[in-house]
Scaffold this motif. Structure first.
Motif, PDB file in Angstrom:
ATOM      1  N   GLU A 158      39.107  26.820  24.775  1.00 57.34           N
ATOM      2  CA  GLU A 158      38.416  27.906  25.483  1.00 57.34           C
ATOM      3  C   GLU A 158      39.083  28.206  26.825  1.00 57.34           C
ATOM      4  O   GLU A 158      38.474  28.052  27.873  1.00 57.34           O
ATOM      5  N   PRO A 159      40.338  28.649  26.776  1.00 56.94           N
ATOM      6  CA  PRO A 159      41.004  28.961  28.037  1.00 56.94           C
ATOM      7  C   PRO A 159      40.459  30.240  28.671  1.00 56.94           C
ATOM      8  O   PRO A 159      39.894  31.091  27.985  1.00 56.94           O
ATOM      9  N   GLY A 160      40.613  30.329  29.957  1.00 59.43           N
ATOM     10  CA  GLY A 160      40.315  31.564  30.680  1.00 59.43           C
ATOM     11  C   GLY A 160      41.625  32.064  31.265  1.00 59.43           C
ATOM     12  O   GLY A 160      42.256  32.998  30.764  1.00 59.43           O
ATOM     13  N   GLY A 161      42.067  31.378  32.312  1.00 59.25           N
ATOM     14  CA  GLY A 161      43.302  31.762  32.994  1.00 59.25           C
ATOM     15  C   GLY A 161      44.488  31.890  32.044  1.00 59.25           C
ATOM     16  O   GLY A 161      45.300  32.812  32.175  1.00 59.25           O
ATOM     17  N   GLY A 162      44.577  30.989  31.085  1.00 64.36           N
ATOM     18  CA  GLY A 162      45.718  30.991  30.169  1.00 64.36           C
ATOM     19  C   GLY A 162      45.781  32.221  29.284  1.00 64.36           C
ATOM     20  O   GLY A 162      46.819  32.522  28.709  1.00 64.36           O
TER      21      GLY A 162
ATOM     22  N   LYS B  84      33.980  32.892  32.590  1.00 65.18           N
ATOM     23  CA  LYS B  84      33.917  32.566  34.029  1.00 65.18           C
ATOM     24  C   LYS B  84      35.216  32.984  34.704  1.00 65.18           C
ATOM     25  O   LYS B  84      35.253  33.269  35.879  1.00 65.18           O
ATOM     26  N   SER B  85      36.300  33.009  33.929  1.00 64.72           N
ATOM     27  CA  SER B  85      37.606  33.346  34.484  1.00 64.72           C
ATOM     28  C   SER B  85      37.877  34.838  34.456  1.00 64.72           C
ATOM     29  O   SER B  85      38.485  35.400  35.369  1.00 64.72           O
TER      30      SER B  85
ATOM     31  N   TYR C  71      39.842  34.663  37.644  1.00 59.95           N
ATOM     32  CA  TYR C  71      38.875  34.200  38.628  1.00 59.95           C
ATOM     33  C   TYR C  71      38.668  35.166  39.796  1.00 59.95           C
ATOM     34  O   TYR C  71      37.545  35.321  40.258  1.00 59.95           O
TER      35      TYR C  71
ATOM     36  N   TYR D  31      27.894  26.296  28.014  1.00 58.70           N
ATOM     37  CA  TYR D  31      27.794  24.984  28.672  1.00 58.70           C
ATOM     38  C   TYR D  31      27.396  25.199  30.120  1.00 58.70           C
ATOM     39  O   TYR D  31      27.877  26.127  30.783  1.00 58.70           O
TER      40      TYR D  31
ATOM     41  N   HIS E  55      32.843  17.974  23.554  1.00 59.51           N
ATOM     42  CA  HIS E  55      33.537  18.895  24.460  1.00 59.51           C
ATOM     43  C   HIS E  55      34.213  18.055  25.542  1.00 59.51           C
ATOM     44  O   HIS E  55      33.571  17.220  26.169  1.00 59.51           O
TER      45      HIS E  55
ATOM     46  N   ALA F 117      37.062  32.067  28.135  1.00 62.88           N
ATOM     47  CA  ALA F 117      36.108  31.583  29.141  1.00 62.88           C
ATOM     48  C   ALA F 117      35.807  32.736  30.093  1.00 62.88           C
ATOM     49  O   ALA F 117      36.646  33.120  30.912  1.00 62.88           O
TER      50      ALA F 117
ATOM     51  N   HIS G  54      36.488  19.189  28.358  1.00 64.27           N
ATOM     52  CA  HIS G  54      37.267  19.969  29.336  1.00 64.27           C
ATOM     53  C   HIS G  54      37.781  19.057  30.457  1.00 64.27           C
ATOM     54  O   HIS G  54      37.009  18.337  31.090  1.00 64.27           O
TER      55      HIS G  54
ATOM     56  N   ARG H  99      29.075  17.458  26.226  1.00 64.77           N
ATOM     57  CA  ARG H  99      30.296  17.339  27.018  1.00 64.77           C
ATOM     58  C   ARG H  99      30.494  15.881  27.410  1.00 64.77           C
ATOM     59  O   ARG H  99      29.576  15.226  27.907  1.00 64.77           O
TER      60      ARG H  99
ATOM     61  N   GLU I 100      44.961  25.020  34.758  1.00 66.83           N
ATOM     62  CA  GLU I 100      46.305  25.616  34.774  1.00 66.83           C
ATOM     63  C   GLU I 100      47.353  24.607  34.303  1.00 66.83           C
ATOM     64  O   GLU I 100      48.417  24.458  34.904  1.00 66.83           O
TER      65      GLU I 100
ATOM     66  N   GLY J 195      39.072  24.331  28.599  1.00 62.33           N
ATOM     67  CA  GLY J 195      40.003  25.334  29.108  1.00 62.33           C
ATOM     68  C   GLY J 195      41.119  24.665  29.891  1.00 62.33           C
ATOM     69  O   GLY J 195      41.352  23.466  29.765  1.00 62.33           O
ATOM     70  N   GLY J 196      41.797  25.488  30.706  1.00 62.48           N
ATOM     71  CA  GLY J 196      42.879  24.957  31.531  1.00 62.48           C
ATOM     72  C   GLY J 196      44.206  24.900  30.812  1.00 62.48           C
ATOM     73  O   GLY J 196      45.188  24.433  31.382  1.00 62.48           O
TER      74      GLY J 196
END
Ligand SMILES: Cc1ncc(COP(=O)(O)O)c(C=O)c1O
Length: 399
Positions: A250-254, A47-48, A358, A87, A180, A45, A182, A137, A186, A217-218
């Motif tokens: 679709e993780p970002g932070g992870g 965005k992250s 982020y 999205y 989708h 992701a 989401h 979504r 975290e 994500g998350g």
């Protein structure tokens, strides 16, 4: 001050977001393992975390990127170079051609957006001979225990995200390839597993009508307390229940948790009841989540002052307390006291930990505050500045 521990040159220009390439590669190793062993599609992701200089270290481990609009879609297509899923809660007429140009899957947030853009999408496919998958979504109505309040809960009451349960039957299912869902932020493995089971239990009739499911994500898969074996077990059961489905995450932070720092320098130590360190960074500009209380950065060599005070052994070890003050005029641009083992001096460099998700993508130049350098700390110890911002970057957005 902490450069010997971190082996980063002490002559770095601060503030600087520094990516630890070795840590990123380690995280990618785990992501690749989950992707291969569970047989899923894994996206970043952006965005992250959107640092093109780091994409070469991520590309092989992942299937592509997931974007929040035309700009991120283009970044993913041009710089990551693999599949792009896009999205947005609502697409604008102006951006949609760009979204079409760069996306492999486009997710719509509502029946009205789907109805509005599907004809344009089909016309584009016909004109260019390119197949784009249609996603929708859905609001799964699921919140994990770790979502941390409604600020980060996509399924909070009156959420603007996703088609609600009651609207599902009326969707044009023959046109929809992917659902989708989401719902996490975290989340530990319990959150991921809870979402997977919840969707299997409550959305089975709809899952039967599509080709893929995106669990969003998350999923904090690289966090030390996240048990990926449990996640993979849940994915295995899900795939046995729905063997026709491609599973996407679709993780970002992870993917980038614990992969770097924000280095900042003490500019002054101010006295007013307490000692206040004035830094060359700013929570407001550089890590705004710290101001709404959802995030408290760890600092190398320091601990939270309240924790130090509450513990007899720690109190002696970390006797120096400082409020951290940002460089802007916003009164609240401060962090509650941290306890240090020794006095801080003007010129000391502090390393705020786990700052890669982020924070640097959200930075602003409020107050004319300079944007931090973006830098890579390579495995061989080399420190490479990949982007240095200046006055032009500040002015270009204003004039
Ligand atoms: C639709 C969607 N996908 C993926 C993500 C990435 O989430 P995270 O960085 O928490 O893994 C988000 C975050 O807000 C999101 O909204």
């Amino acid at each position: 001050m902490y450069d010997r521990q971190l082996k980063i040159p002490s002559n770095i220009r601060t503030p600087a977001f520094i990516l630890d390439v070795a840590a990123l590669k380690k995280n990618m190793g785990l992501a690749a393992r989950v992707r291969h062993e569970a047989g899923i599609t894994m996206l970043l992701a952006t965005k992250s975390f959107a640092m093109p200089a780091a994409f070469p270290f991520m590309r092989d481990a992942l299937d592509g990127t997931t974007a929040s609009g035309a700009f991120e879609a283009r970044l993913g297509a041009e710089d990551f170079g693999k599949d792009v899923h896009t999205y947005a809660p609502a697409f604008s007429d102006d951006e949609f051609d760009e979204v079409l140009n760069f996306s492999h899957t486009i997710y719509f947030n509502s029946p009205t957006q789907l109805e509005k853009f599907l004809p344009r999408m089909r016309a584009y496919e016909k004109k260019w001979g390119k197949k784009i998958c249609v996603g929708v979504r859905v609001n799964p109505g699921y919140a994990s225990a770790t979502v941390g309040g409604d600020l980060y809960n996509p399924c909070a009451p009156n959420s603007r995200f996703g088609v609600t349960r009651g609207q599902l039957d009326a969707l044009p299912w023959q046109d929809i390839d992917t659902l989708h869902v989401h719902a996490l932020c975290e989340a530990q493995y319990e959150g991921s597993v809870g979402l997977i089971r919840h969707v299997a239990q409550h959305f089975a009739p709809y899952l039967q009508r599509v080709k893929a499911i995106n669990f969003g994500g998350g999923h904090f898969i690289n966090h030390p307390t996240y048990d990926v074996a449990v996640l993979m077990g849940a994915l295995k059961i899900f795939k046995q229940q729905f063997p026709h489905l491609q599973v996407v995450m679709e993780p970002g932070g992870g993917l980038v948790v614990n992969t770097g720092w924000l280095a900042t320098r003490v500019l002054d130590v101010h006295e007013n009841g307490q000692k206040i360190m004035l830094l060359d960074c700013s929570p407001t500009c550089h890590f705004m989540d710290a101001l709404n209380g959802s995030f408290r950065p760890r600092i190398v060599g320091a601990i939270d002052a309240a924790t130090a005070e509450a513990d007899d052994t720690l109190r002696g070890k970390f006797p120096r307390h400082y409020i951290l003050g940002g460089k802007t005029c916003m009164t609240g641009d401060v962090l509650a006291p941290y306890a240090f083992s020794r006095p801080l001096q003007v010129g000391d460099v502090l390393f705020l930990e786990d700052m890669m998700h982020y924070n640097f993508v959200q930075t602003t130049t409020f107050n004319g505050t300079p944007l931090p350098d973006l830098a890579l700390w390579h495995e061989d110890g080399r420190y490479e500045v990949v982007k240095r911002f200046g006055y032009d970057d500040f002015k270009r957005r204003l004039a």
